[in-house]
Structure formats: structure tokens, C-alpha cells
Design a protein around this motif. Sequence first.
Motif, mmCIF file in Angstrom:
data_model
loop_
_atom_site.group_PDB
_atom_site.id
_atom_site.type_symbol
_atom_site.label_atom_id
_atom_site.label_comp_id
_atom_site.label_asym_id
_atom_site.label_seq_id
_atom_site.Cartn_x
_atom_site.Cartn_y
_atom_site.Cartn_z
ATOM 1 N N CYS A 270 0.832 -1.209 0.000
ATOM 2 C CA CYS A 270 0.000 0.000 0.000
ATOM 3 C C CYS A 270 0.863 1.254 0.000
ATOM 4 N N HIS A 271 0.320 2.317 -0.614
ATOM 5 C CA HIS A 271 0.902 3.646 -0.466
ATOM 6 C C HIS A 271 0.483 4.280 0.860
ATOM 7 N N VAL A 272 -0.793 4.126 1.200
ATOM 8 C CA VAL A 272 -1.357 4.713 2.421
ATOM 9 C C VAL A 272 -2.007 3.592 3.218
ATOM 10 N N LEU A 273 -1.695 3.539 4.499
ATOM 11 C CA LEU A 273 -2.302 2.570 5.410
ATOM 12 C C LEU A 273 -3.031 3.346 6.500
ATOM 13 N N ILE A 274 -4.340 3.122 6.607
ATOM 14 C CA ILE A 274 -5.178 3.828 7.577
ATOM 15 C C ILE A 274 -5.448 2.886 8.743
ATOM 16 N N ALA A 275 -5.031 3.298 9.934
ATOM 17 C CA ALA A 275 -5.285 2.540 11.160
ATOM 18 C C ALA A 275 -6.467 3.183 11.875
ATOM 19 N N VAL A 276 -7.588 2.467 11.924
ATOM 20 C CA VAL A 276 -8.848 3.012 12.435
ATOM 21 C C VAL A 276 -9.067 2.512 13.859
ATOM 22 N N GLN A 277 -9.431 3.442 14.745
ATOM 23 C CA GLN A 277 -9.830 3.130 16.114
ATOM 24 C C GLN A 277 -11.096 3.915 16.432
ATOM 25 N N ASP A 278 -11.846 3.427 17.393
ATOM 26 C CA ASP A 278 -13.059 4.135 17.787
ATOM 27 C C ASP A 278 -12.981 4.653 19.219
ATOM 28 N N TRP A 279 -11.808 4.607 19.829
ATOM 29 C CA TRP A 279 -11.601 5.225 21.137
ATOM 30 C C TRP A 279 -10.105 5.418 21.342
ATOM 31 N N PHE A 280 -9.771 6.284 22.287
ATOM 32 C CA PHE A 280 -8.368 6.605 22.561
ATOM 33 C C PHE A 280 -8.011 6.088 23.950
ATOM 34 N N ALA A 281 -7.009 5.219 24.023
ATOM 35 C CA ALA A 281 -6.287 4.623 22.913
ATOM 36 C C ALA A 281 -6.143 3.144 23.222
ATOM 37 N N ASP A 282 -6.143 2.326 22.181
ATOM 38 C CA ASP A 282 -5.994 0.884 22.330
ATOM 39 C C ASP A 282 -4.501 0.560 22.263
ATOM 40 N N TYR A 283 -3.899 0.293 23.422
ATOM 41 C CA TYR A 283 -2.457 0.044 23.460
ATOM 42 C C TYR A 283 -2.093 -1.266 22.766
ATOM 43 N N ARG A 330 -15.955 7.955 15.467
ATOM 44 C CA ARG A 330 -16.952 8.143 16.534
ATOM 45 C C ARG A 330 -16.402 9.010 17.675
ATOM 46 N N CYS A 331 -15.747 10.095 17.317
ATOM 47 C CA CYS A 331 -15.188 10.995 18.327
ATOM 48 C C CYS A 331 -16.296 11.841 18.958
ATOM 49 N N GLN A 332 -16.098 12.177 20.224
ATOM 50 C CA GLN A 332 -17.054 12.987 20.966
ATOM 51 C C GLN A 332 -16.600 14.448 20.987
ATOM 52 N N LEU A 333 -17.377 15.266 21.677
ATOM 53 C CA LEU A 333 -17.087 16.699 21.721
ATOM 54 C C LEU A 333 -15.748 16.979 22.382
ATOM 55 N N GLU A 334 -15.446 16.273 23.475
ATOM 56 C CA GLU A 334 -14.204 16.540 24.203
ATOM 57 C C GLU A 334 -12.962 16.086 23.446
ATOM 58 N N ASP A 335 -13.123 15.228 22.430
ATOM 59 C CA ASP A 335 -11.962 14.781 21.656
ATOM 60 C C ASP A 335 -11.445 15.846 20.704
ATOM 61 N N TYR A 336 -12.236 16.873 20.431
ATOM 62 C CA TYR A 336 -11.834 17.919 19.493
ATOM 63 C C TYR A 336 -11.200 19.126 20.184
ATOM 64 N N THR A 337 -10.985 19.064 21.464
ATOM 65 C CA THR A 337 -10.324 20.170 22.151
ATOM 66 C C THR A 337 -8.829 20.158 21.834
ATOM 67 N N PRO A 338 -8.168 21.308 21.834
ATOM 68 C CA PRO A 338 -6.715 21.328 21.557
ATOM 69 C C PRO A 338 -5.909 20.500 22.545
ATOM 70 N N GLU A 339 -6.347 20.434 23.791
ATOM 71 C CA GLU A 339 -5.610 19.635 24.776
ATOM 72 C C GLU A 339 -5.659 18.151 24.431
ATOM 73 N N ALA A 340 -6.848 17.673 24.002
ATOM 74 C CA ALA A 340 -6.974 16.259 23.638
ATOM 75 C C ALA A 340 -6.146 15.931 22.395
ATOM 76 N N VAL A 341 -6.139 16.837 21.425
ATOM 77 C CA VAL A 341 -5.338 16.611 20.218
ATOM 78 C C VAL A 341 -3.854 16.575 20.558
#
Length: 471
Positions: A270-283, A330-341
Motif C-alpha cells: 500500500c501507499h497509504v495505510l489507515i489505522a482506524v480506532q473508535d476510542w483513545f487509545a488501544d495500546y 466516533r469521536c465525541q465533543l471533548e476529543d476535538y479540544t486542543p488539549e486532547a489533540v
Amino acid sequence: MADKKKKLESSATPRRPVILKSDRDVSKDQPKEKSEKEKPPTIILKTREHSTPKDERPASPRSQGNDVEGTQPSKIAQNESKERKDQKFKLMSEPVKLLDENLEFNNAAYEFLNDANSNYLVVGVIGTQGVGKSMVLNLIAQNVPLNDLSRQILNSHEVSPEPTAEANNLTPVESQMESLNITEAANKKSQDKNTFKFKMQDIEFIERGVHCTKGIDMYVTNDRVILLDCQALWSPSLIEETNTNPVTARSANILTVDCLQIASYLMAVCHVLIAVQDWFADYNFIRYIQTAEMLKPSLSASNSVNTSQESSEYNSSVESHPHLLLLHNRCQLEDYTPEAVYTMQDLYRNAFQKSNLQLNSGMYMYSDTNKNGLNIDNVCKGYNVDACGSPMNLFLLPEIYSDFDNRDIYRGHPQFEQLAKRLRWMVLGVNRHQITTVPNLSEKGWFQFCSKAWETIRKCPFFIEYERFLP
């Protein structure tokens, strides 16, 4: 004494000299022979018959020889190049299997590939069960933007309505009206399914807790983007108990090795590999990505695949590594804050600091003009280098609620359609690096490389040794 005198007299007689024939005599005889041989032959010319047409006249042997020999080599090369350009290939209407349910390579997609095209993009996706891998690829495969994209995604999880016993007891007119409504709803749902190429989980799969995709599905868009959708990695539903394959203590280890081989395979092709998760973070998911990269064998032997195109092999010992996009669904409102990013990027930066996967490819949520010169619009106004740190390949998709069209509710992020459009142009605009050591590899050449790469990975002893150390 008399005899001796006779012998002396006989020996004293001189011998006759040997006379050789001189060259002068030969030269005198040659002109006579030449004159006899060089007499001009008598040629009898036959007059043409006026009755024979021009087309029926016999062709000269010289012209026949030229026709048999054919055209010049340069013209042959031009004709071959024209034939390559004129080669027709089928367009895909639905995905086909690249790896089947038994993880065997399938050649069904070969007829849909173009041998004259080397400007293509291969996008793969990995993730655990139910995180939305097929949905992400459906967003990338959309050539025409859809106005009701969120509603169609919500409707894709529903099951088609079935007529109940009460509906059968209605009057004939009412039953006919109900049947018309049911058929219209079924037709509408079939149209919605046609917009999404990859099958997504409905409520039945979610309630049963089983996976939807088996093996690796492949779809080629009209823009020559090759999408690879793999099965759910490290999912217990993949362990199927049958009479021929009973569940044992070793079944989980075999499943782990198979999933690692699939992840390593997608990293190789692949040129691009997308790793998808639905919560932060699966170790565990991060650890499996690192393990798949560690166990991926060198595919230099597979790079010398026989391709039909005329190109000299590019001698390079450097292995190609895909662009890794870390996508949270499936990100929530708090996931879009600069601190969370900032927290997400800091964790991934430390986790992949020794990795060769490309994490700075421009698929950002905000621009970093100081380092890489990219100037893109920020997803949120509060995103900048000071608040979120230096950007990396991280993208967030929000969860779609039933009241998504209510403008009075503060979401904390742009609309889902805008983010899906941004995700698509970021993935399609990434740098298309060279996957193999063969430059300008065509689509069919890439497909042959995929076959060799999967055979190499399945026979690689690294995975067998890794299974021995599993508990």
C-alpha cells in the motif's frame, strides 16, 4: 672391368630436365574460355496480354519478400505501444476478493487492472472489529459528494422491514398499498447500498457480535484508486468452531499470527495505510502495528517480478514504507479540544519514534508552515502549533447522531460531510512513493507483486518463531 665401365657410362648420361608449364600459356588460354562463357544469353520477351487485369498479375519475388519480412523494428515498437494504450479493461461494479476466507490469493481482480497505467494509488485499512473500516473506505471511494451522507450511513445499520402477520390480515387494497411501500423502501435501500461499495455492519451483525468482512476485499475506482478492506484483526469471531477445525488452546495464537501477516502484507503493498480506532487509545492495537512492522520480511526477492512493461530495474536496497494515517472514528465533543489533540499526538509520536512508517505526510488537521511549508485550513480555529504541538498524520471523525441536522446543538467540530470531504482529498493528494524496486510499475505489475509478496510472507519463518513465544 668392362662391367664397371658400362656402369660409369650409364651413370654419366645426363637426366632430362622437368619442364613446368608457364603462367603465360595459362593466361593465353583463359581469354578463350572467358570469351566462350561471357557470351550474352538470348532473352525472349513475352508481350503483355491486354486481357489480364492489373490485380491478377503475379507479384515480383522482391515485393513478396518485403511483405514477409514485415515492417521495421521502430514501427513494431510503435504498434505495440498503441496496442497497450488501446487495451480495454473492465470497470468494477462491486469489490472482489484479493484474499479469500481461507487467506488464499485470488486472481479475480486481474482483469479489472490497466497494464498501461502507472499513476495509481493503493489505500489499505486495518482495525479491530466494528470500528468503521469499511465506512472509511466508502468515504474515500465517493467520486460525487452526497448531500444526505450522514443519513445514509445511519440507514445502513438498519435491517430491511419484513411484513408481519398483522400486515397479512389487512384488506386487499391496504395490503397492496403496504406492499408498494415495502418495495419502494427496499428499492431505496438498494440504491443506498449501491452508493457504498463496501458492505458495512448492520444491526444483525452488531447484535451477534460477528465480523462482516472476510479476507481482503479489493475495489478499483474510476480514478484508479485501489482500495483494500481487510477483515477485523484480532477478533474472537474469526475463530470458527467446525468439525474439521476444532477450537484448541493454539487457535488464538494462529489467529494472532494470521492477523500479523495481513497487517505486514498491507504495509508492503500500500501507499497509504489507515489505522482506524473508535476510542483513545488501544495500546494492544498500537503494539500489534509495531510487531507487524518488525516481522515484515524484506521483499527484495519479490521485487524482481516479471512484468510486461519494458523498464530496467532500479537497484535500491531501501525498503518502501507506507504513509500511516491514525484515524479516530466516533469521536465525541471533548476529543476535538486542543488539549486532547495534543495528548493524542504526543502519545503516537512517542510510540512510533523508532518506526519507519511515514507519519509526517501532510494529512494534518492544521498547518505547520514553519516546518513543512504546508498551508491548509484548520479543522478548528483553536488548532495551532503552540496549542497542539507539531502536526502529524492524525484525523478525527465524529459520531453521527440521529439529530445531526439540528443546528441549535453545539458540536465542537464541522459537519460530518465537510470532514469526510477533507479526509478524501488529503488521502488522494498524498505523495505516491515507489512500492517496489521496479520504476513505473503498472497496475498488473503491482498485482503480480502482491501475489509474490503474500507467498513470501506466508512462508516467512519470523512469524512461526513469533508464534512459539506466544503464551
